[in-house]
Design an enzyme around this catalytic site. Structure first.
Site, PDB file in Angstrom:
ATOM      1  N   HIS A 175      -1.742 -10.455   8.542  1.00 36.10           N
ATOM      2  CA  HIS A 175      -0.723  -9.429   8.846  1.00 36.10           C
ATOM      3  C   HIS A 175      -1.029  -8.861  10.226  1.00 36.10           C
ATOM      4  CE1 HIS A 175       1.295  -5.388   7.355  1.00 36.10           C
ATOM      5  NE2 HIS A 175       1.836  -5.857   8.465  1.00 36.10           N
TER       6      HIS A 175
ATOM      7  N   THR B  63      -2.502   0.725   3.549  1.00 36.10           N
ATOM      8  CA  THR B  63      -2.096  -0.655   3.259  1.00 36.10           C
ATOM      9  C   THR B  63      -0.593  -0.626   2.978  1.00 36.10           C
ATOM     10  OG1 THR B  63      -2.508  -2.588   1.856  1.00 36.10           O
ATOM     11  CG2 THR B  63      -2.707  -0.427   0.794  1.00 36.10           C
ATOM     12  N   THR B  64      -0.023  -1.810   2.703  1.00 31.44           N
ATOM     13  CA  THR B  64       1.427  -1.883   2.475  1.00 31.44           C
ATOM     14  C   THR B  64       1.733  -1.263   1.111  1.00 31.44           C
ATOM     15  OG1 THR B  64       1.308  -3.935   3.697  1.00 31.44           O
ATOM     16  CG2 THR B  64       3.398  -3.439   2.638  1.00 31.44           C
TER      17      THR B  64
ATOM     18  N   ARG C  13     -16.895  -2.899  15.149  1.00 28.34           N
ATOM     19  CA  ARG C  13     -17.863  -2.894  16.233  1.00 28.34           C
ATOM     20  C   ARG C  13     -17.260  -3.367  17.558  1.00 28.34           C
ATOM     21  NH1 ARG C  13     -23.508  -2.559  14.956  1.00 28.34           N
ATOM     22  NH2 ARG C  13     -23.528  -0.861  13.462  1.00 28.34           N
TER      23      ARG C  13
ATOM     24  N   ARG D 228      -0.349  -6.191  12.427  1.00 29.00           N
ATOM     25  CA  ARG D 228       0.275  -4.863  12.379  1.00 29.00           C
ATOM     26  C   ARG D 228       0.620  -4.376  13.776  1.00 29.00           C
ATOM     27  NH1 ARG D 228       0.235  -1.000   8.430  1.00 29.00           N
ATOM     28  NH2 ARG D 228      -0.217  -1.812   6.370  1.00 29.00           N
TER      29      ARG D 228
ATOM     30  N   ASN E 114      -5.840 -13.899   2.275  1.00 28.23           N
ATOM     31  CA  ASN E 114      -5.523 -12.968   3.370  1.00 28.23           C
ATOM     32  C   ASN E 114      -6.839 -12.583   4.071  1.00 28.23           C
ATOM     33  OD1 ASN E 114      -5.208 -10.437   4.725  1.00 28.23           O
ATOM     34  ND2 ASN E 114      -3.244 -10.174   3.711  1.00 28.23           N
TER      35      ASN E 114
ATOM     36  N   HIS F  39      -0.885  -8.360  -3.904  1.00 27.15           N
ATOM     37  CA  HIS F  39      -1.319  -7.004  -3.547  1.00 27.15           C
ATOM     38  C   HIS F  39      -2.215  -6.409  -4.626  1.00 27.15           C
ATOM     39  CE1 HIS F  39      -1.607  -3.103  -1.652  1.00 27.15           C
ATOM     40  NE2 HIS F  39      -1.131  -3.690  -0.571  1.00 27.15           N
TER      41      HIS F  39
ATOM     42  N   ARG G  97      -4.629  -3.008  13.980  1.00 21.78           N
ATOM     43  CA  ARG G  97      -5.858  -2.433  13.431  1.00 21.78           C
ATOM     44  C   ARG G  97      -6.815  -3.503  12.904  1.00 21.78           C
ATOM     45  NH1 ARG G  97      -3.460   0.499   8.060  1.00 21.78           N
ATOM     46  NH2 ARG G  97      -2.083   1.372   9.622  1.00 21.78           N
TER      47      ARG G  97
ATOM     48  N   GLU H 193       2.392 -12.333   8.063  1.00 21.16           N
ATOM     49  CA  GLU H 193       2.979 -11.093   7.530  1.00 21.16           C
ATOM     50  C   GLU H 193       3.331 -10.177   8.673  1.00 21.16           C
ATOM     51  OE1 GLU H 193       1.068  -8.486   4.777  1.00 21.16           O
ATOM     52  OE2 GLU H 193       0.375 -10.230   3.690  1.00 21.16           O
TER      53      GLU H 193
ATOM     54  N   HIS I 199      -8.012  -8.202   0.101  1.00 25.12           N
ATOM     55  CA  HIS I 199      -9.045  -7.166   0.131  1.00 25.12           C
ATOM     56  C   HIS I 199     -10.154  -7.418  -0.887  1.00 25.12           C
ATOM     57  CE1 HIS I 199     -10.819  -3.172  -0.626  1.00 25.12           C
ATOM     58  NE2 HIS I 199     -10.687  -3.062   0.685  1.00 25.12           N
TER      59      HIS I 199
ATOM     60  N   ASP J 222      -7.190 -10.507   6.724  1.00 26.54           N
ATOM     61  CA  ASP J 222      -7.089  -9.285   7.535  1.00 26.54           C
ATOM     62  C   ASP J 222      -8.403  -8.503   7.595  1.00 26.54           C
ATOM     63  OD1 ASP J 222      -4.398  -9.858   7.723  1.00 26.54           O
ATOM     64  OD2 ASP J 222      -3.742  -8.194   6.453  1.00 26.54           O
ATOM     65  N   HIS J 223      -9.059  -8.392   6.430  1.00 23.54           N
ATOM     66  CA  HIS J 223     -10.188  -7.458   6.397  1.00 23.54           C
ATOM     67  C   HIS J 223     -11.483  -8.051   6.922  1.00 23.54           C
ATOM     68  CE1 HIS J 223      -7.532  -4.472   5.105  1.00 23.54           C
ATOM     69  NE2 HIS J 223      -7.151  -5.184   4.069  1.00 23.54           N
TER      70      HIS J 223
ATOM     71  N   GLU K  48       8.025 -12.320  -2.280  1.00 28.38           N
ATOM     72  CA  GLU K  48       6.707 -12.012  -2.840  1.00 28.38           C
ATOM     73  C   GLU K  48       6.851 -10.677  -3.558  1.00 28.38           C
ATOM     74  OE1 GLU K  48       3.261 -12.690  -0.395  1.00 28.38           O
ATOM     75  OE2 GLU K  48       2.155 -11.096  -1.423  1.00 28.38           O
TER      76      GLU K  48
HETATM   77  N1  PXP Z   1       0.759  -9.817   0.155  1.00 32.01           N
HETATM   78  C1  PXP Z   1       1.289  -8.926   1.031  1.00 32.01           C
HETATM   79  C2  PXP Z   1       2.725  -9.104   1.396  1.00 32.01           C
HETATM   80  C3  PXP Z   1       0.502  -7.914   1.601  1.00 32.01           C
HETATM   81  O1  PXP Z   1       1.047  -7.036   2.456  1.00 32.01           O
HETATM   82  C4  PXP Z   1      -0.871  -7.853   1.273  1.00 32.01           C
HETATM   83  C5  PXP Z   1      -1.734  -6.830   1.915  1.00 32.01           C
HETATM   84  O2  PXP Z   1      -1.810  -7.059   3.282  1.00 32.01           O
HETATM   85  C6  PXP Z   1      -1.376  -8.800   0.383  1.00 32.01           C
HETATM   86  C7  PXP Z   1      -0.537  -9.757  -0.178  1.00 32.01           C
HETATM   87  C8  PXP Z   1      -2.802  -8.834   0.000  1.00 32.01           C
HETATM   88  O3  PXP Z   1      -3.138  -7.659  -0.677  1.00 32.01           O
HETATM   89  P1  PXP Z   1      -4.642  -7.376  -0.993  1.00 32.01           P
HETATM   90  O4  PXP Z   1      -5.359  -7.311   0.316  1.00 32.01           O
HETATM   91  O5  PXP Z   1      -4.599  -6.063  -1.710  1.00 32.01           O
HETATM   92  O6  PXP Z   1      -5.140  -8.497  -1.848  1.00 32.01           O
END
Ligand code: PXP
Length: 247
Positions: free
Chosen positions: A46, A103-104, A21, A48, A10, A197, A52, A73, A220, A12-13, A154
């Site tokens: 994801h 977070t979710t 920035r 959102r 993932n 997660h 974000r 996602e 994350h 996202d971060h 999942e």
């Molecule tokens: N799976 C799903 C469905 C999620 O919503 C997330 C968080 O966005 C993750 C996996 C990954 O979680 P983490 O970032 O805590 O590893």
């Protein structure tokens, strides 16, 4: 002999840091390419409602520039469903989304939202996306996923990971038991089981050892660990731990 356990990274971060920035660095698509080279089997992102982290343009770029399946996602909103129909990702993972959450925080209430989810799931499946539902390892939710025709779920590993973080061994054992039972129910219902997660080097092995689990989605921790080990190094170590647990 259980099948190969896939790792979805993932990203996202990476986008969270970029957006801090407001510019273009670090580029989440570059991270996806590093993830591929390090052994990731898929990319998860994801989008959102509040954008974000991942932005609309990132989704198109992942589809065009990264030769790995995208697990998109999303909340089950008209806007996101339209984006699935337009971008045609490999998979669409429906998650609950609250604007105020960091977070979710929990699984989707597939049972309670059955009537609202039925049409979107059918539409996205018809468009070729493998729909998965991010739910708690709960029999009622799993049966709802089955009746909604979702080929994949999942299971949310957040409570297990929190118990580990708190050092509560009894709760860790209880949560692992719940996740193992959930995976068994998936098998009996003919649903493919993924988990994710909050997973880290310390929590991944008991989850990876569950034979019915086909895919883990991890974000994350890997992006945080990239500060210390590099993204490539962190993903390779995660892959090694997963393979060790599976063997
Ligand atoms: N799976 C799903 C469905 C999620 O919503 C997330 C968080 O966005 C993750 C996996 C990954 O979680 P983490 O970032 O805590 O590893």
């Amino acid at each position: 002999m259980p099948g190969k356990l896939r790792l979805g990274v993932n990203i996202d971060h990476v986008a969270t840091v970029r957006n801090a920035r407001g510019g273009t660095h670090p580029d989440p698509i570059r991270a996806a390419l590093v993830a591929k080279a390090a052994g990731a089997d898929g990319i998860t992102a994801h989008l959102r409602e509040d954008r974000r982290h991942i932005r609309d343009g990132d989704i198109g770029r992942i589809m065009r520039e990264v030769d790995l399946p995208l697990n998109f996602e999303m909340a089950a909103t008209d806007e996101m469903i339209a984006l699935v129909l337009e971008n045609k990702p490999h998979a669409a993972c429906l998650v609950p989304e609250k604007r105020e959450e960091v977070t979710t925080e929990g699984g989707l209430d597939a049972a309670g939202l059955h009537n609202q989810l039925k049409t979107p799931i059918a539409e996205m499946s018809d468009a070729g996306a493998r729909v998965s539902l991010f739910i708690e390892a709960d029999e009622r939710q799993l049966e709802a996923a089955k009746s909604l025709g979702a080929p994949v779920v999942e299971l949310h590993t957040g409570t297990y990971c929190e118990a580990h973080e708190a050092g509560d061994a009894d709760e860790v054992a209880k949560q692992l038991d719940r996740l193992r039972k959930g995976a068994e129910i998936c098998e009996s219902l003919g649903i493919e089981c993924h988990m994710g997660h909050g997973l880290s080097f310390e929590t991944v092995k008991p989850i990876a050892a569950i034979p019915q689990v086909m895919e883990l989605n991890i974000g994350h921790f890997l992006i945080g660990e990239a500060i210390f080990l590099g993204l490539d190094g962190g993903i390779r170590e995660m892959r090694r731990l997963m393979d060790e647990a599976r063997a």
